[in-house]
Design an enzyme around this catalytic site. Structure first.
Site, PDB file in Angstrom:
ATOM      1  N   TYR A   1      60.737  14.410 -32.556  1.00 35.48           N
ATOM      2  CA  TYR A   1      59.419  15.010 -32.828  1.00 35.48           C
ATOM      3  C   TYR A   1      58.400  14.693 -31.727  1.00 35.48           C
ATOM      4  O   TYR A   1      57.366  15.339 -31.632  1.00 35.48           O
ATOM      5  CB  TYR A   1      58.867  14.598 -34.207  1.00 35.48           C
ATOM      6  CG  TYR A   1      58.597  13.126 -34.398  1.00 35.48           C
ATOM      7  CD1 TYR A   1      57.526  12.486 -33.785  1.00 35.48           C
ATOM      8  CD2 TYR A   1      59.428  12.362 -35.209  1.00 35.48           C
ATOM      9  CE1 TYR A   1      57.286  11.136 -33.968  1.00 35.48           C
ATOM     10  CE2 TYR A   1      59.196  11.019 -35.406  1.00 35.48           C
ATOM     11  CZ  TYR A   1      58.121  10.413 -34.783  1.00 35.48           C
ATOM     12  OH  TYR A   1      57.910   9.076 -34.959  1.00 35.48           O
ATOM     13  N   GLU A   2      58.702  13.721 -30.891  1.00 37.53           N
ATOM     14  CA  GLU A   2      57.803  13.429 -29.762  1.00 37.53           C
ATOM     15  C   GLU A   2      58.044  14.395 -28.601  1.00 37.53           C
ATOM     16  O   GLU A   2      57.305  14.381 -27.624  1.00 37.53           O
ATOM     17  CB  GLU A   2      58.037  12.006 -29.260  1.00 37.53           C
ATOM     18  CG  GLU A   2      57.627  10.943 -30.253  1.00 37.53           C
ATOM     19  CD  GLU A   2      58.097   9.560 -29.822  1.00 37.53           C
ATOM     20  OE1 GLU A   2      57.280   8.789 -29.309  1.00 37.53           O
ATOM     21  OE2 GLU A   2      59.299   9.266 -29.997  1.00 37.53           O
TER      22      GLU A   2
ATOM     23  N   HIS B   1      62.006   9.616 -30.474  1.00 36.52           N
ATOM     24  CA  HIS B   1      62.148  10.553 -31.593  1.00 36.52           C
ATOM     25  C   HIS B   1      62.099  11.986 -31.069  1.00 36.52           C
ATOM     26  O   HIS B   1      61.340  12.289 -30.147  1.00 36.52           O
ATOM     27  CB  HIS B   1      60.994  10.365 -32.590  1.00 36.52           C
ATOM     28  CG  HIS B   1      60.950   9.020 -33.227  1.00 36.52           C
ATOM     29  ND1 HIS B   1      60.128   8.015 -32.761  1.00 36.52           N
ATOM     30  CD2 HIS B   1      61.623   8.505 -34.287  1.00 36.52           C
ATOM     31  CE1 HIS B   1      60.300   6.935 -33.516  1.00 36.52           C
ATOM     32  NE2 HIS B   1      61.203   7.203 -34.437  1.00 36.52           N
TER      33      HIS B   1
ATOM     34  N   ASN C   1      58.535   4.688 -48.889  1.00 37.40           N
ATOM     35  CA  ASN C   1      57.790   5.538 -49.836  1.00 37.40           C
ATOM     36  C   ASN C   1      58.782   6.364 -50.635  1.00 37.40           C
ATOM     37  O   ASN C   1      59.913   6.589 -50.201  1.00 37.40           O
ATOM     38  CB  ASN C   1      56.843   6.479 -49.064  1.00 37.40           C
ATOM     39  CG  ASN C   1      57.607   7.318 -48.042  1.00 37.40           C
ATOM     40  OD1 ASN C   1      57.966   6.835 -46.964  1.00 37.40           O
ATOM     41  ND2 ASN C   1      57.877   8.550 -48.394  1.00 37.40           N
TER      42      ASN C   1
ATOM     43  N   MET D   1      63.335  10.679 -39.897  1.00 37.43           N
ATOM     44  CA  MET D   1      63.222  11.523 -38.703  1.00 37.43           C
ATOM     45  C   MET D   1      63.930  10.930 -37.474  1.00 37.43           C
ATOM     46  O   MET D   1      63.584  11.254 -36.343  1.00 37.43           O
ATOM     47  CB  MET D   1      61.738  11.738 -38.372  1.00 37.43           C
ATOM     48  CG  MET D   1      60.931  12.349 -39.504  1.00 37.43           C
ATOM     49  SD  MET D   1      59.179  12.340 -39.137  1.00 37.43           S
ATOM     50  CE  MET D   1      58.479  12.810 -40.724  1.00 37.43           C
ATOM     51  N   SER D   2      64.883  10.053 -37.727  1.00 34.41           N
ATOM     52  CA  SER D   2      65.510   9.385 -36.572  1.00 34.41           C
ATOM     53  C   SER D   2      66.999   9.181 -36.821  1.00 34.41           C
ATOM     54  O   SER D   2      67.597   9.824 -37.673  1.00 34.41           O
ATOM     55  CB  SER D   2      64.831   8.030 -36.338  1.00 34.41           C
ATOM     56  OG  SER D   2      65.113   7.161 -37.420  1.00 34.41           O
TER      57      SER D   2
ATOM     58  N   SER E   1      60.329   2.083 -37.205  1.00 31.65           N
ATOM     59  CA  SER E   1      58.889   1.908 -37.499  1.00 31.65           C
ATOM     60  C   SER E   1      58.581   0.607 -38.224  1.00 31.65           C
ATOM     61  O   SER E   1      59.101   0.375 -39.307  1.00 31.65           O
ATOM     62  CB  SER E   1      58.393   3.021 -38.437  1.00 31.65           C
ATOM     63  OG  SER E   1      58.366   4.244 -37.810  1.00 31.65           O
TER      64      SER E   1
ATOM     65  N   ALA F   1      62.835   3.538 -41.041  1.00 34.29           N
ATOM     66  CA  ALA F   1      62.011   3.679 -42.237  1.00 34.29           C
ATOM     67  C   ALA F   1      62.368   5.030 -42.833  1.00 34.29           C
ATOM     68  O   ALA F   1      62.588   5.986 -42.095  1.00 34.29           O
ATOM     69  CB  ALA F   1      60.543   3.640 -41.852  1.00 34.29           C
TER      70      ALA F   1
ATOM     71  N   HIS G   1      51.433   7.840 -43.001  1.00 37.91           N
ATOM     72  CA  HIS G   1      52.107   6.931 -42.076  1.00 37.91           C
ATOM     73  C   HIS G   1      51.647   5.492 -42.303  1.00 37.91           C
ATOM     74  O   HIS G   1      52.427   4.544 -42.156  1.00 37.91           O
ATOM     75  CB  HIS G   1      51.840   7.369 -40.639  1.00 37.91           C
ATOM     76  CG  HIS G   1      52.544   6.523 -39.623  1.00 37.91           C
ATOM     77  ND1 HIS G   1      53.920   6.387 -39.589  1.00 37.91           N
ATOM     78  CD2 HIS G   1      52.066   5.737 -38.616  1.00 37.91           C
ATOM     79  CE1 HIS G   1      54.250   5.566 -38.604  1.00 37.91           C
ATOM     80  NE2 HIS G   1      53.154   5.155 -38.004  1.00 37.91           N
TER      81      HIS G   1
ATOM     82  N   HIS H   1      52.339   2.318 -25.696  1.00 37.11           N
ATOM     83  CA  HIS H   1      53.651   2.753 -26.170  1.00 37.11           C
ATOM     84  C   HIS H   1      54.754   2.452 -25.159  1.00 37.11           C
ATOM     85  O   HIS H   1      55.831   3.024 -25.246  1.00 37.11           O
ATOM     86  CB  HIS H   1      53.655   4.245 -26.491  1.00 37.11           C
ATOM     87  CG  HIS H   1      52.999   4.538 -27.800  1.00 37.11           C
ATOM     88  ND1 HIS H   1      53.678   4.578 -28.986  1.00 37.11           N
ATOM     89  CD2 HIS H   1      51.709   4.763 -28.100  1.00 37.11           C
ATOM     90  CE1 HIS H   1      52.845   4.828 -29.966  1.00 37.11           C
ATOM     91  NE2 HIS H   1      51.631   4.954 -29.459  1.00 37.11           N
TER      92      HIS H   1
HETATM   93  N1  HPA Z   1      60.062  11.546 -44.806  1.00 39.22           N
HETATM   94  C1  HPA Z   1      60.510  11.541 -43.519  1.00 39.22           C
HETATM   95  N2  HPA Z   1      60.499  10.467 -42.761  1.00 39.22           N
HETATM   96  C2  HPA Z   1      60.043   9.322 -43.295  1.00 39.22           C
HETATM   97  C3  HPA Z   1      59.566   9.249 -44.609  1.00 39.22           C
HETATM   98  C4  HPA Z   1      59.582  10.432 -45.414  1.00 39.22           C
HETATM   99  O1  HPA Z   1      59.185  10.447 -46.592  1.00 39.22           O
HETATM  100  N3  HPA Z   1      59.184   7.961 -44.831  1.00 39.22           N
HETATM  101  C5  HPA Z   1      59.424   7.294 -43.667  1.00 39.22           C
HETATM  102  N4  HPA Z   1      59.943   8.104 -42.731  1.00 39.22           N
END
Ligand code: HPA
Length: 266
Positions: A83-84, A81, A229, A205-206, A28, A111, A241, A59
């Site tokens: 989740y997609e 991903h 974050n 998530m990856s 990301s 990320a 996001h 995309h």
């Molecule tokens: N959690 C899960 N996936 C993420 C996060 C998070 O806080 N930040 C960036 N990808």
């Protein structure tokens, strides 16, 4: 799978004139690195037989071949991903495609949220191990003996020599354990506390299906996480996001420098 993979690989080989040595999978907000590839040649995912591609406008992914830091690379611009709705097997298919194209090493970026409270947004962390809490594994199903054993070893997922070289170049680089969840919802504060007890420093998530597939077929990996974050519950603010993308954008230069130098020392 074998038949499909042959067609995929034959199509791509018909378009490129040299084998890539290093694969890049960029997370990301970090995909800009694919735009810095020189002597580039691009192939859109959707023109490659059996290659997965998103049908959502804006995309469309592509493979970008060329040189980065003088090394022959192929970057995946556009990631898959779970989740997609992509199956873990699709990710294995993509990694085996890279293997067939000649890729020996894989540099993965992502990320991630910081579980470790000594990290700060904007930090780049060298991933030293992973925890798979996606409850999925790309190797489920008949084993592709050609690529690796039924029960592959995961005790050393990263390329030790490459990691050492990177640490010599960047002695202050922090290291951490990356834990993967399915997403797409962010975690709850209770989950983050539990993950900290598991020994995780980062959550995302990856990356984990890619690493498992790569290790199976003996591709060595180097993984960097960008802390975008603090994970849920650490600060008094909700996660978004937008924040993730904004922080990833801010560290573009540092990230780019780290990746380019890591390729140089290889
Ligand atoms: N959690 C899960 N996936 C993420 C996060 C998070 O806080 N930040 C960036 N990808």
């Amino acid at each position: 799978m074998k038949e499909k993979l042959n067609q995929t690989v034959d199509y791509i080989k018909g378009k490129i004139n040299e084998e890539p040595q290093i694969g890049l999978i960029l997370g990301s907000g970090l995909g800009f690195l694919a735009d810095e590839i020189e002597e580039r040649m691009e192939i859109s995912y959707k023109e490659i037989p059996y290659f997965p591609h998103s049908t959502a406008p804006g995309h469309e992914g592509k493979l970008v071949f060329g040189r980065l830091s003088g090394k022959k690379v192929v970057a995946l611009k556009g990631r898959f991903h779970l989740y997609e709705g992509w199956s873990p097997e699709i990710i294995k298919f993509v990694v085996y495609t890279l293997k067939e194209l000649g890729v020996k090493k894989l540099l993965i970026t992502n990320a991630a949220g910081a579980i470790n409270k000594t990290y700060n947004p904007g930090d780049i962390i060298l991933v030293k191990d992973i925890i798979n809490l996606q409850f999925r594994n790309p190797l489920i199903g008949p084993n592709e003996e050609k690529y690796g054993p039924r029960f592959p070893d995961m005790s050393s997922i990263l390329d030790k020599k490459w990691v050492e070289k990177v640490k010599q170049l960047f002695p202050d680089l922090k290291e951490g354990v990356y834990l993967a969840v399915l997403g797409p919802s962010y975690e709850t504060p209770a989950e983050i506390r539990a993950f900290r007890n598991f020994g995780a420093d980062l959550v995302g998530m990856s990356t984990v299906p890619e690493i498992i597939s790569a290790r199976h077929c003996n591709i060595d990996c180097l993984v960097f996480s960008c802390v975008t974050n603090m994970a849920a519950g650490i600060l008094e603010q909700p996660l978004s996001h937008e924040e993730v993308v904004e922080v990833a954008n801010k560290v573009k230069n540092d990230f780019s420098n780290l990746v380019l130098k890591s390729l140089e020392v290889l």
